[in-house]
Design a protein around this motif. Structure first.
Motif, PDB file in Angstrom:
ATOM      1  N   ASP A 149       5.714   3.768 -14.846  1.00  0.00           N
ATOM      2  CA  ASP A 149       5.671   4.374 -13.514  1.00  0.00           C
ATOM      3  C   ASP A 149       5.984   3.319 -12.453  1.00  0.00           C
ATOM      4  N   VAL A 150       6.620   3.759 -11.381  1.00  0.00           N
ATOM      5  CA  VAL A 150       6.908   2.887 -10.241  1.00  0.00           C
ATOM      6  C   VAL A 150       6.434   3.567  -8.965  1.00  0.00           C
ATOM      7  N   THR A 151       5.704   2.826  -8.166  1.00  0.00           N
ATOM      8  CA  THR A 151       5.238   3.325  -6.871  1.00  0.00           C
ATOM      9  C   THR A 151       5.907   2.510  -5.774  1.00  0.00           C
ATOM     10  N   VAL A 152       6.424   3.198  -4.765  1.00  0.00           N
ATOM     11  CA  VAL A 152       7.034   2.559  -3.601  1.00  0.00           C
ATOM     12  C   VAL A 152       6.147   2.841  -2.405  1.00  0.00           C
ATOM     13  N   LEU A 153       5.742   1.804  -1.712  1.00  0.00           N
ATOM     14  CA  LEU A 153       4.860   1.935  -0.562  1.00  0.00           C
ATOM     15  C   LEU A 153       5.566   1.444   0.689  1.00  0.00           C
ATOM     16  N   ARG A 154       5.535   2.255   1.715  1.00  0.00           N
ATOM     17  CA  ARG A 154       6.133   1.899   3.003  1.00  0.00           C
ATOM     18  C   ARG A 154       5.042   1.349   3.908  1.00  0.00           C
ATOM     19  N   GLY A 155       5.213   0.089   4.327  1.00  0.00           N
ATOM     20  CA  GLY A 155       4.200  -0.569   5.143  1.00  0.00           C
ATOM     21  C   GLY A 155       4.236  -0.095   6.586  1.00  0.00           C
ATOM     22  N   PRO A 156       3.368  -0.693   7.386  1.00  0.00           N
ATOM     23  CA  PRO A 156       2.527  -1.860   7.076  1.00  0.00           C
ATOM     24  C   PRO A 156       1.092  -1.517   6.687  1.00  0.00           C
TER      25      PRO A 156
END
Length: 312
Positions: free
Chosen positions: A63-70
């Motif tokens: 699994d891959v998770t992409v998080l948009r900051g901040p």
């Protein structure tokens, strides 16, 4: 250049921070590094990604998770586990009480954690800055998205896990490109979901608007008009304007202006780029014309934007 390419082309694609974490329960890492974009991949075991706002998300191998900051978030063996480690801007690691951890938890090349072998192995990559082109993409993403292993049968996570611990010449560039591949493949998989793609991404597949978008993105310096663009794609001016606005959400020339200025903003980050050279590359007849448009749309001069970017 399309926005997905733009995300990975420029200063934001160079010098990405990449770390392998070997973890045994109970573990809980609070991430407060304020990075504009973070990729978390599970190489072994399982974990939870817990945003400050929103529901906890379980993640498993592949699994891959992409998080948009901040915004900050927690990575833990269980959502209820209290934070043991805090990761600050600059990837400075401390206990929850502020005690430094860099020496006591180092486990080798780009490796950190509670000890070997670690029942859970996480790969975390952060992009240290976001260019203006990539912000157009980031704004279309949710704060957190997860692509499951079964959605994208790919060896990339395993390859990244193998390469992250190597210390060979040119390895930083290799890791940047591998991280880029993981990210771009995950985003393409996410955007292929029904109703997940932003308007500009879905419009790229339209037989009329898609070619028009590619022409504008790939050749922004050309003196475009709606009539000239319509002739290139083989439809009437009115038909192109109507369909473009319907699918993209703004008229063709408005889109072009935003695209030119986003490109200009990224080009201005390059220390040797002159305002005249940037103006030519993005389709403005003079530095004055670019400066006027830039100030009107962004509220600052190109010089002020460059100075802010340099400080950041």
């Amino acid at each position: 250049m399309d926005p997905l390419t733009g995300l990975l082309d420029g200063p934001q694609a160079r010098g990405a921070f990449l770390l392998r974490s070997l973890l045994d329960p109970p573990f809980a890492l609070r991430i407060e590094d304020r990075a504009p974009l973070t990729v978390v991949a599970v190489a072994r075991g399982s974990a939870w990604v817990v945003p400050d706002e929103g529901d906890p998300v379980p993640v498993r191998p592949g699994d891959v998770t992409v998080l948009r900051g901040p915004d900050a978030y927690l990575v833990a063996d269980d959502p209820a586990t209290p934070p043991q480690v805090v990761i600050h801007p600059g990837q400075r690691c401390t206990t929850r009480y502020g005690e430094p951890l860099a020496e006591t938890t180092a486990l080798g090349v780009r490796t950190w954690g509670t000890g070997r072998p670690g029942s859970t192995v996480l790969l975390t990559g952060t992009y240290p800055q976001a260019g203006e082109v990539s912000r157009r993409l980031l704004a279309a993403l949710p704060a957190l998205l997860t692509v499951r292993a079964e959605e994208w049968p790919t060896p990339l996570v395993g390859v990244l896990a193998d390469e992250v611990v190597r210390d060979s010449p040119g390895q930083a560039a290799v890791l940047d490109r591998l991280l880029d591949l993981v990210l771009i493949t995950a985003l393409r998989t996410w955007f292929d979901r029904p109703d997940a793609a932003p308007a500009w991404y879905a419009a790229a597949g339209d037989p009329v608007v898609g070619p028009a978008l590619r022409l504008l993105r790939n050749d922004p310096a050309r003196p475009w008009t709606v009539a000239r663009l319509a002739a290139e794609v083989g439809v009437s001016r009115a038909a192109l304007a109507r369909r473009f606005t319907e699918l993209v959400g703004e008229p063709p020339m408005t889109f072009l202006t935003g695209w030119r200025l986003a490109l200009a903003a990224d080009l201005l980050r390059e220390p040797d780029a002159t305002l005249a050279a940037v103006a030519r590359r993005v389709g403005y007849g003079s530095p004055f014309a670019l400066s006027t448009a830039f100030r009107r749309e962004r509220g600052v001069s190109p010089r002020a934007h460059r100075e802010r970017s340099t400080v950041a």
